[in-house]
Design a protein around this motif. Structure first.
Motif, PDB file in Angstrom:
ATOM      1  N   GLU A  30       3.512  78.666 -69.114  1.00  0.00           N
ATOM      2  CA  GLU A  30       2.933  77.509 -68.425  1.00  0.00           C
ATOM      3  C   GLU A  30       1.871  78.022 -67.465  1.00  0.00           C
ATOM      4  O   GLU A  30       2.186  78.542 -66.397  1.00  0.00           O
ATOM      5  CB  GLU A  30       4.012  76.743 -67.668  1.00  0.00           C
ATOM      6  N   ARG A  31       0.612  77.875 -67.855  1.00  0.00           N
ATOM      7  CA  ARG A  31      -0.482  78.469 -67.077  1.00  0.00           C
ATOM      8  C   ARG A  31      -0.486  78.018 -65.619  1.00  0.00           C
ATOM      9  O   ARG A  31      -0.649  78.841 -64.706  1.00  0.00           O
ATOM     10  CB  ARG A  31      -1.826  78.134 -67.725  1.00  0.00           C
ATOM     11  N   ILE A  88      -0.857  88.343 -64.881  1.00  0.00           N
ATOM     12  CA  ILE A  88      -0.318  87.225 -65.661  1.00  0.00           C
ATOM     13  C   ILE A  88      -0.431  87.506 -67.155  1.00  0.00           C
ATOM     14  O   ILE A  88      -1.463  87.984 -67.636  1.00  0.00           O
ATOM     15  CB  ILE A  88      -1.069  85.908 -65.333  1.00  0.00           C
ATOM     16  N   ALA A  89       0.640  87.204 -67.879  1.00  0.00           N
ATOM     17  CA  ALA A  89       0.633  87.213 -69.348  1.00  0.00           C
ATOM     18  C   ALA A  89       1.201  85.870 -69.788  1.00  0.00           C
ATOM     19  O   ALA A  89       2.244  85.439 -69.285  1.00  0.00           O
ATOM     20  CB  ALA A  89       1.466  88.363 -69.898  1.00  0.00           C
ATOM     21  N   ILE A 118       2.486  80.823 -59.058  1.00  0.00           N
ATOM     22  CA  ILE A 118       3.305  81.962 -58.658  1.00  0.00           C
ATOM     23  C   ILE A 118       2.417  83.136 -58.242  1.00  0.00           C
ATOM     24  O   ILE A 118       2.643  83.769 -57.205  1.00  0.00           O
ATOM     25  CB  ILE A 118       4.235  82.387 -59.815  1.00  0.00           C
ATOM     26  N   ALA A 119       1.388  83.396 -59.033  1.00  0.00           N
ATOM     27  CA  ALA A 119       0.475  84.507 -58.735  1.00  0.00           C
ATOM     28  C   ALA A 119      -0.228  84.303 -57.397  1.00  0.00           C
ATOM     29  O   ALA A 119      -0.378  85.244 -56.604  1.00  0.00           O
ATOM     30  CB  ALA A 119      -0.547  84.652 -59.854  1.00  0.00           C
ATOM     31  N   MET A 165      11.883  81.227 -72.358  1.00  0.00           N
ATOM     32  CA  MET A 165      11.325  80.613 -73.569  1.00  0.00           C
ATOM     33  C   MET A 165       9.827  80.898 -73.628  1.00  0.00           C
ATOM     34  O   MET A 165       9.045  80.310 -72.884  1.00  0.00           O
ATOM     35  CB  MET A 165      11.572  79.105 -73.559  1.00  0.00           C
ATOM     36  N   LEU A 166       9.441  81.804 -74.511  1.00  0.00           N
ATOM     37  CA  LEU A 166       8.036  82.212 -74.609  1.00  0.00           C
ATOM     38  C   LEU A 166       7.561  82.158 -76.055  1.00  0.00           C
ATOM     39  O   LEU A 166       8.332  82.434 -76.976  1.00  0.00           O
ATOM     40  CB  LEU A 166       7.868  83.654 -74.101  1.00  0.00           C
TER      41      LEU A 166
END
Length: 225
Positions: free
Chosen positions: A10-11, A30-31, A17-18, A54-55
């Motif tokens: 979730e971008r 970020i990935a 968060i970043a 979940m990715l």
């Protein structure tokens, strides 16, 4: 400056968060999918990973297992992030090597507190040159190693600290809340099942010597020779 890798598809959430990590003095990376997240962790191991369960491409549990099997990345602490909150999901997360587990939605402030706590407890401590031997178990605090009957066993940082905490208080009962405070470094919002999961995993790794860790029903654990 400590580097924290955020593997989250979730971008908007990843960027939020970043942003907050950067404000706290961390260097966030970020990935947005599992494959690129695994590659980022392997190519330039960070100080900590925030890993979504979940990715796309590769599940968070698989990433965790692969990282823990590799000597270069095995010691990286991992906080699992997920929308799933069932006990079985937490247990699976810990069983594959996660150090902590947060259920979405979560507050940014709590996340930052967890990040600080995990980094604090996984930082190498000053060598004190002390060995503790209880039965067949020897704990070398200087080299951060544990052996059973002379054979080295591989423990995560959290498992090592849990064992050391019990060994240093041999025969004394430690409540689950106290273990959370001493080993994890913060209170766990009442979820003491984290301790039970780690004790079960620690006993399994110790084999027969794991029987020295006794359950005190309704209270906690103690270690007896």
């Amino acid at each position: 400056m400590k580097t924290i890798l955020v593997i989250e598809d979730e971008r908007d959430l990843a960027e939020l968060i970043a942003f907050n990590l950067e404000k706290e003095g961390y260097r966030p990376l970020i990935a947005l999918d599992g494959v690129s997240g695994l590659e980022a962790a392997r190519s330039n191991p960070p100080d900590l990973i925030l890993l979504d369960l979940m990715l796309p491409g590769l599940m968070g549990t698989e990433i965790c297992k692969l990282l823990k099997k590799n000597e270069k990345t095995a010691a990286i602490p991992i906080i699992m992030l997920t929308a799933k909150g069932e006990e079985i999901d937490r247990v699976v997360g810990f069983e594959v090597g996660a150090d902590d587990y947060m259920v979405k939605p979560f507050s940014t402030r709590e996340l930052l507190l967890r990040v600080k706590a995990v980094l604090r407890r996984t930082m190498p401590e000053k060598a004190q040159g002390k060995c503790i031997t209880i039965g067949l178990v020897t704990i070398d605090t200087e080299r951060h190693m544990v052996s059973v009957a002379g054979e080295e066993i591989v423990l995560t940082t959290t498992e090592f600290k849990l064992l050391l905490n019990l060994a240093e208080r041999l025969g004394r009962v430690q409540s689950r809340d106290l273990l959370l405070q001493n080993v994890w470094g913060y209170n766990y919002v009442g979820d003491t099942r984290t301790v039970d999961t780690h004790v079960t995993r620690l006993r399994t790794k110790l084999g027969e010597a794991g029987e020295m860790i006794k359950t005190v029903r309704g209270f906690g654990y103690k270690m007896e020779e």
